[in-house]
Design an enzyme around this catalytic site. Structure first.
Site, PDB file in Angstrom:
ATOM      1  CG  ASP A 355       1.013   3.445   8.965  1.00  0.00           C
ATOM      2  OD1 ASP A 355       1.228   4.618   8.604  1.00  0.00           O
ATOM      3  OD2 ASP A 355       2.104   3.046   9.670  1.00  0.00           O
ATOM      4  CD  GLU A 396       1.891   6.848   5.898  1.00  0.00           C
ATOM      5  OE1 GLU A 396       2.144   8.026   6.430  1.00  0.00           O
ATOM      6  OE2 GLU A 396       2.186   5.993   6.243  1.00  0.00           O
TER       7      GLU A 396
END
Length: 660
Positions: A355, A396
């Site tokens: 992330d 990401e």
């Protein structure tokens, strides 16, 4: 005003010389420095040349070589040369020296790059790349990913709820202070604090009980958003990385899910936030309590204990400082790290999605993002040495990730810029009010030949292996739903066609296959309507989209060209995109139609007066016959020999098999 993009050379795509980094055109790809690869260019007979030359950059300097014509047929000529991987990444392109004559108006000078054929000098940014860095595991080449937001996928058979059907925590587990129990059929909030508090009670055993549905789509990899305890239902604000959230069933439930997946030959990818933790994380609690603690060095304090750097200035998400060796050793580096622990038994995950990878290790004048990625890759190799199981590392990244994908760091990214957004801009509903990228405008609706410039030009700036090993998603837990973006089932099926056929790893957000809707990422986190799925209730789920998803992903599953092939564009127009996935076992031609093609749309790239596009697929080397593989919706083809007359009378997907 109708935007039209003309081919710079004035030569239709099907007649242009071609090279790609797939196995038909790049032979014997290098595995180590000093290895040599064979590079091949196919020159169609309709594009006469006097020479083709290689231009590479080695040790920072230009190196050139002439290609040799090695085979000529009625349809064209194969040219070849060898290129040695003198550096870990060697950029290269081809100079096409045209020989125009009375019947062939071709440019006398053009560069063939990963972005196409351009009759002027260009920068190195879109050069092809010969890469020796270790690639992603081979299983990723064939993967189809199904993304699950655990709280919204399925409650297990024994999951408790109250008289109104609202979720309760498992026995012996306290309901967190943040949680607002919801019934399974309640609608998620669109925005506001409630979005992070709604607790629907999905758990990991519920996922294990529903693997038949996931497998029925052709998916073989489950990607879970975070499973660690946190201060919200999304869990990107982890309070610890030491265990799995008891609300989801704890460590034992994750191990059971992993075992169930592996028993089916499927895989598990987990989600880790390396940029920040939650403010309730045990590290941050100790850091605030003691300025001399090791954990205090894990974070970026401006003034201890209450003034600190956080993700986008959200105080509940304090940012980690990767200048600290201690934090990297605990989180990403070595056998004792969090990264290693969940890749090893009993969880035995097969990869990590990181992330906010684009911000990890980056602040002010510090940029350690790729150092962190290399630490994770090194840890993955250590684990593989003891388990024999290679792992996939996906970053990401919400915008231009290309500068992070050229080396031995991330295997790939979530390709929002090179896949999601161009497809949205092409297929967007005409009256969409969804915001576009935070700008003061709604979604644009662009013609196909315009969005193809992004699909070509952006992806050309990364190695092809990085594109192949990136996640392609039409929607995710952070975006509106595909159906909400495109507006109709017919256009959603076209979007799924792109997902199944363009280079990259198809990634389906749970519920998209049912035509689920959602205005924001939070609103899109819709509980799966299992009763409607089991009853095949077409009033609640879109059975046509479900069927098309299974057929299109199934076609990919069966076709090496769609999974591992190169990419050659054949036709670009406002309503119709045609491309081939090139492979030694045979090429697959893909036709995606947004809407009916009129006579004004087709002729720019070889169409007829009635809107029919006539393509002689002999432009694909060695093709002897063409047959229809799959047709859904309003696009069809009449086939005679190697010629396909393609007609789009509405949105649709057509796959043709070019056989040698």
């Amino acid at each position: 005003m109708t935007l039209r993009i003309a081919e710079p050379t004035g030569v239709v795509l099907a007649a242009q010389p071609h090279h790609d980094a797939g196995p038909s055109f790049l032979l014997d790809p290098p595995r180590a420095l000093g290895d040599a690869a064979t590079l091949r260019v196919f020159q169609p007979a309709a594009y006469p040349v006097s020479a083709i030359a290689l231009r590479a950059v080695i040790d920072g300097e230009i190196s050139t070589a002439s290609l040799e014509a090695v085979e000529t047929t009625a349809t064209g000529t194969w040219w070849e040369t060898r290129l040695t991987a003198a550096n870990p990444v060697v950029p290269y392109r081809f100079c096409i020296v045209g020989a125009p004559d009375e019947t062939h108006d071709v440019p006398s000078y053009a560069w063939l790059t990963a972005a196409g054929l351009l009759p002027w000098d260009v920068s190195d940014a879109t050069d092809f790349r010969l890469v020796v860095h270790e690639s992603a595991p081979t299983w990723v080449d064939d993967a189809i990913v199904y993304q699950v937001f655990p709280d919204r996928f399925a409650r297990s058979a024994g999951a408790p709820c109250d008289e109104q059907g609202r979720a309760l925590p498992p026995a012996g587990v306290d309901l967190p202070a943040w949680a607002v129990p919801m019934a399974w059929d309640d609608e998620p909030a669109v925005r506001g604090d409630l979005t992070g508090a709604q607790f629907f009670g999905g758990d990991l055993d519920g996922i294990a009980e529903r693997l038949d549905h996931i497998a029925s789509l052709g998916a073989d990899t489950v990607y879970l958003t975070p499973v660690f305890p946190g201060g919200s239902v999304h869990r990107y604000d982890a309070s610890t990385f030491e265990c799995v959230d008891a609300l989801l069933g704890g460590d034992e439930a994750l191990a059971r899910l992993s075992t169930a997946l592996h028993a089916r030959g499927m895989r598990l990818v987990l989600d880790l936030t390396t940029n920040h933790t939650g403010a309730t994380h045990e590290w941050f609690v100790r850091a605030q309590a003691d300025a001399d603690s090791p954990e205090a060095g894990f974070y970026l304090f401006r003034e201890h204990p209450h003034d600190y750097v956080s993700w986008l200035d959200v105080p509940s998400l304090p940012k980690l400082d990767h200048r600290s060796d201690a934090v990297r050793e605990r989180l990403v580096r070595g056998h004792d790290s969090i990264v290693a622990r969940y890749l090893a038994a009993p969880i035995a995950a097969d990869g990590w999605r990181i992330d906010v990878a684009n911000m990890t290790g980056r602040h002010a004048d510090t940029d350690l993002a790729l150092d962190v990625a290399r630490d994770i890759r090194a840890t993955m190799r250590e684990v593989e040495a003891s388990t024999g199981r290679p792992a996939w590392l996906v970053a990401e990244h919400g915008h231009d990730a290309t500068r992070d994908l050229d080396g031995d760091a991330w295997h790939g990214t979530m390709n929002y810029t090179g896949f999601t957004r161009p497809l949205w801009a092409w297929l967007a509903a005409e009256d969409s009010e969804l915001n576009w990228l935070g700008l003061p405008m709604s979604l644009p609706r662009l013609p196909g030949d315009a969005i193809a410039q992004t699909l070509r030009g952006y992806n050309a700036q990364m190695p092809y292996s990085s594109q192949l090993h990136s996640m392609n998603q039409l929607a995710s837990h952070d975006t509106p739903r595909t159906r909400t973006v495109v507006g109709t089932a017919a256009r959603q099926i076209v979007a799924v066609g792109a997902l199944a056929t363009l280079p990259g790893v198809p990634t389906v957000f749970a519920g998209d296959e049912l035509g689920a809707e959602g205005l924001t990422g939070e609103h899109a986190r819709t509980p799966m309507p299992w009763d409607a799925i089991e009853q095949e209730d077409g009033s609640r789920i879109d059975l046509d989209v479900l069927d098309a998803t299974r057929r299109l992903l199934g076609a990919r599953r069966e076709d090496a060209a769609l999974r591992r092939g190169g990419l050659r564009w054949l036709h670009l127009s406002p309503e119709l995109l045609v491309f081939a996935r090139t492979h030694p076992q045979g090429d697959t031609v893909v036709c995606l139609a947004r809407d009916a093609v009129s006579h004004d749309d087709a002729p720019s790239q070889g169409g007829g007066a009635d809107g029919t596009l006539e393509l002689d697929l002999a432009c694909l080397p060695g093709v002897r016959a063409v047959r229809e593989r799959l047709a859904i919706g309003g696009v069809s083809a009449q086939i005679s020999g190697t010629t396909a007359r393609i007609r789009a009378q509405g949105p649709g997907v057509l796959l043709l098999r070019a056989e040698r």
